[in-house]
Scaffold this motif. Structure first.
Motif, PDB file in Angstrom:
ATOM      1  N   GLU A   1       0.835  -1.200   0.000  1.00 19.87           N
ATOM      2  CA  GLU A   1       0.000   0.000   0.000  1.00 19.87           C
ATOM      3  C   GLU A   1       0.876   1.259   0.000  1.00 19.87           C
ATOM      4  O   GLU A   1       0.588   2.221  -0.703  1.00 19.87           O
ATOM      5  CB  GLU A   1      -0.921  -0.006   1.224  1.00 19.87           C
ATOM      6  N   ALA A   2       1.946   1.243   0.791  1.00 15.88           N
ATOM      7  CA  ALA A   2       2.839   2.404   0.882  1.00 15.88           C
ATOM      8  C   ALA A   2       3.541   2.661  -0.454  1.00 15.88           C
ATOM      9  O   ALA A   2       3.680   3.816  -0.877  1.00 15.88           O
ATOM     10  CB  ALA A   2       3.865   2.185   1.982  1.00 15.88           C
ATOM     11  N   GLU A   3       3.976   1.586  -1.125  1.00 21.33           N
ATOM     12  CA  GLU A   3       4.640   1.741  -2.424  1.00 21.33           C
ATOM     13  C   GLU A   3       3.681   2.310  -3.465  1.00 21.33           C
ATOM     14  O   GLU A   3       4.067   3.145  -4.284  1.00 21.33           O
ATOM     15  CB  GLU A   3       5.200   0.397  -2.904  1.00 21.33           C
ATOM     16  N   ILE A   4       2.435   1.860  -3.417  1.00 20.24           N
ATOM     17  CA  ILE A   4       1.426   2.370  -4.355  1.00 20.24           C
ATOM     18  C   ILE A   4       1.211   3.859  -4.128  1.00 20.24           C
ATOM     19  O   ILE A   4       1.233   4.651  -5.071  1.00 20.24           O
ATOM     20  CB  ILE A   4       0.102   1.579  -4.220  1.00 20.24           C
TER      21      ILE A   4
ATOM     22  N   GLU B   1       3.208   5.976  -2.757  1.00 22.79           N
ATOM     23  CA  GLU B   1       4.431   6.689  -3.118  1.00 22.79           C
ATOM     24  C   GLU B   1       4.507   6.912  -4.637  1.00 22.79           C
ATOM     25  O   GLU B   1       4.825   8.009  -5.096  1.00 22.79           O
ATOM     26  CB  GLU B   1       5.628   5.859  -2.631  1.00 22.79           C
ATOM     27  N   GLN B   2       4.195   5.879  -5.400  1.00 20.22           N
ATOM     28  CA  GLN B   2       4.239   6.002  -6.860  1.00 20.22           C
ATOM     29  C   GLN B   2       3.148   6.939  -7.376  1.00 20.22           C
ATOM     30  O   GLN B   2       3.365   7.681  -8.338  1.00 20.22           O
ATOM     31  CB  GLN B   2       4.132   4.627  -7.523  1.00 20.22           C
ATOM     32  N   ILE B   3       1.988   6.907  -6.754  1.00 19.30           N
ATOM     33  CA  ILE B   3       0.911   7.819  -7.156  1.00 19.30           C
ATOM     34  C   ILE B   3       1.333   9.264  -6.909  1.00 19.30           C
ATOM     35  O   ILE B   3       1.176  10.120  -7.779  1.00 19.30           O
ATOM     36  CB  ILE B   3      -0.403   7.495  -6.400  1.00 19.30           C
ATOM     37  N   ALA B   4       1.894   9.531  -5.738  1.00 19.93           N
ATOM     38  CA  ALA B   4       2.336  10.888  -5.410  1.00 19.93           C
ATOM     39  C   ALA B   4       3.409  11.361  -6.396  1.00 19.93           C
ATOM     40  O   ALA B   4       3.370  12.505  -6.869  1.00 19.93           O
ATOM     41  CB  ALA B   4       2.856  10.942  -3.977  1.00 19.93           C
ATOM     42  N   ALA B   5       4.343  10.481  -6.736  1.00 20.23           N
ATOM     43  CA  ALA B   5       5.406  10.834  -7.682  1.00 20.23           C
ATOM     44  C   ALA B   5       4.818  11.122  -9.064  1.00 20.23           C
ATOM     45  O   ALA B   5       5.227  12.085  -9.733  1.00 20.23           O
ATOM     46  CB  ALA B   5       6.435   9.708  -7.758  1.00 20.23           C
ATOM     47  N   ALA B   6       3.858  10.305  -9.504  1.00 15.53           N
ATOM     48  CA  ALA B   6       3.247  10.501 -10.825  1.00 15.53           C
ATOM     49  C   ALA B   6       2.467  11.812 -10.875  1.00 15.53           C
ATOM     50  O   ALA B   6       2.483  12.520 -11.890  1.00 15.53           O
ATOM     51  CB  ALA B   6       2.335   9.328 -11.168  1.00 15.53           C
ATOM     52  N   ILE B   7       1.801  12.163  -9.790  1.00 16.21           N
ATOM     53  CA  ILE B   7       1.057  13.431  -9.733  1.00 16.21           C
ATOM     54  C   ILE B   7       2.031  14.606  -9.821  1.00 16.21           C
ATOM     55  O   ILE B   7       1.792  15.568 -10.556  1.00 16.21           O
ATOM     56  CB  ILE B   7       0.175  13.499  -8.464  1.00 16.21           C
ATOM     57  N   ARG B   8       3.147  14.504  -9.096  1.00  9.99           N
ATOM     58  CA  ARG B   8       4.159  15.563  -9.159  1.00  9.99           C
ATOM     59  C   ARG B   8       4.741  15.693 -10.568  1.00  9.99           C
ATOM     60  O   ARG B   8       4.881  16.787 -11.090  1.00  9.99           O
ATOM     61  CB  ARG B   8       5.307  15.282  -8.173  1.00  9.99           C
ATOM     62  N   GLU B   9       5.094  14.548 -11.178  1.00  6.55           N
ATOM     63  CA  GLU B   9       5.734  14.549 -12.496  1.00  6.55           C
ATOM     64  C   GLU B   9       4.820  15.089 -13.586  1.00  6.55           C
ATOM     65  O   GLU B   9       5.277  15.749 -14.514  1.00  6.55           O
ATOM     66  CB  GLU B   9       6.212  13.142 -12.861  1.00  6.55           C
ATOM     67  N   THR B  10       3.542  14.777 -13.505  1.00  8.87           N
ATOM     68  CA  THR B  10       2.606  15.228 -14.542  1.00  8.87           C
ATOM     69  C   THR B  10       2.050  16.612 -14.257  1.00  8.87           C
ATOM     70  O   THR B  10       1.495  17.244 -15.153  1.00  8.87           O
ATOM     71  CB  THR B  10       1.421  14.246 -14.692  1.00  8.87           C
ATOM     72  N   GLY B  11       2.177  17.065 -13.023  1.00  5.82           N
ATOM     73  CA  GLY B  11       1.635  18.371 -12.656  1.00  5.82           C
ATOM     74  C   GLY B  11       0.116  18.397 -12.590  1.00  5.82           C
ATOM     75  O   GLY B  11      -0.500  19.455 -12.676  1.00  5.82           O
ATOM     76  N   ALA B  12      -0.491  17.239 -12.436  1.00  2.00           N
ATOM     77  CA  ALA B  12      -1.951  17.137 -12.382  1.00  2.00           C
ATOM     78  C   ALA B  12      -2.473  17.789 -11.107  1.00  2.00           C
ATOM     79  O   ALA B  12      -1.895  17.632 -10.032  1.00  2.00           O
ATOM     80  CB  ALA B  12      -2.383  15.682 -12.435  1.00  2.00           C
ATOM     81  N   GLU B  13      -3.571  18.538 -11.270  1.00  4.63           N
ATOM     82  CA  GLU B  13      -4.148  19.222 -10.127  1.00  4.63           C
ATOM     83  C   GLU B  13      -5.624  18.911  -9.906  1.00  4.63           C
ATOM     84  O   GLU B  13      -6.167  19.243  -8.872  1.00  4.63           O
ATOM     85  CB  GLU B  13      -3.975  20.733 -10.292  1.00  4.63           C
ATOM     86  N   SER B  14      -6.267  18.289 -10.914  1.00  2.00           N
ATOM     87  CA  SER B  14      -7.685  17.976 -10.765  1.00  2.00           C
ATOM     88  C   SER B  14      -7.973  16.597 -11.350  1.00  2.00           C
ATOM     89  O   SER B  14      -7.142  16.011 -12.042  1.00  2.00           O
ATOM     90  CB  SER B  14      -8.542  19.034 -11.465  1.00  2.00           C
TER      91      SER B  14
END
Length: 148
Positions: free
Chosen positions: A97-100, A102-115
């Protein structure tokens, strides 16, 4: 031929030598699904494609288990769980769960998604990394929750 297909072929041979008919039937079912996809797309599949097939087959069986349990069909539940175990042998180690998260947070940062409207970019980034290692529908729900 992909590495997973070679492993699958070796497992089929081993099951034939051992006379393990239930295992052999499941392995042949997996091989048939892979071959069907190759014929349909007229190309050799890579490991990522094979993982997608295995992931889909595992998900189908998990859904079947739920339905059989609701119907009280314990004989079919055990057969489906045995197939899930065999399919799982060829899937990579599941993410925690923690790895998932972590990867979601990284992907959101990398893509700059806000909504939530930008969720597609985040999922496109996550899918190659998580295919076969996490339930993508659960990952999608988590991404939606974090973006929402």
């Amino acid at each position: 031929m992909s590495n997973l297909q070679a492993q699958l072929g070796d497992a089929v041979k081993a099951a034939m030598r051992a006379g393990d008919k239930p295992r052999l039937a499941t392995l042949r079912m997996i091989s048939a699904a892979i071959k069907q996809k190759e014929v349909d797309e007229r190309r050799s599949l890579e490991d990522a494609d094979v993982l997608a097939i295995l992931d889909k087959m595992g998900k189908q069986r998990r859904e079947s288990v739920e339905q059989y349990e609701a119907a009280g069909r314990d004989d079919l539940v055990s057969a489906e769980k045995a197939e899930i175990a065999i399919i799982g042998e060829f899937l990579p180690k599941a993410l925690t769960e923690a790895e998932i998260d972590e990867q979601i947070a990284a992907a959101i940062r990398e893509t700059g998604a806000e909504s939530v409207r930008e969720m597609g970019r985040v999922m496109a980034r996550l899918k190659p990394q998580m295919q076969g290692r996490a339930d993508m529908s659960a990952v999608s729900a988590r991404v939606k929750q974090q973006l929402g």
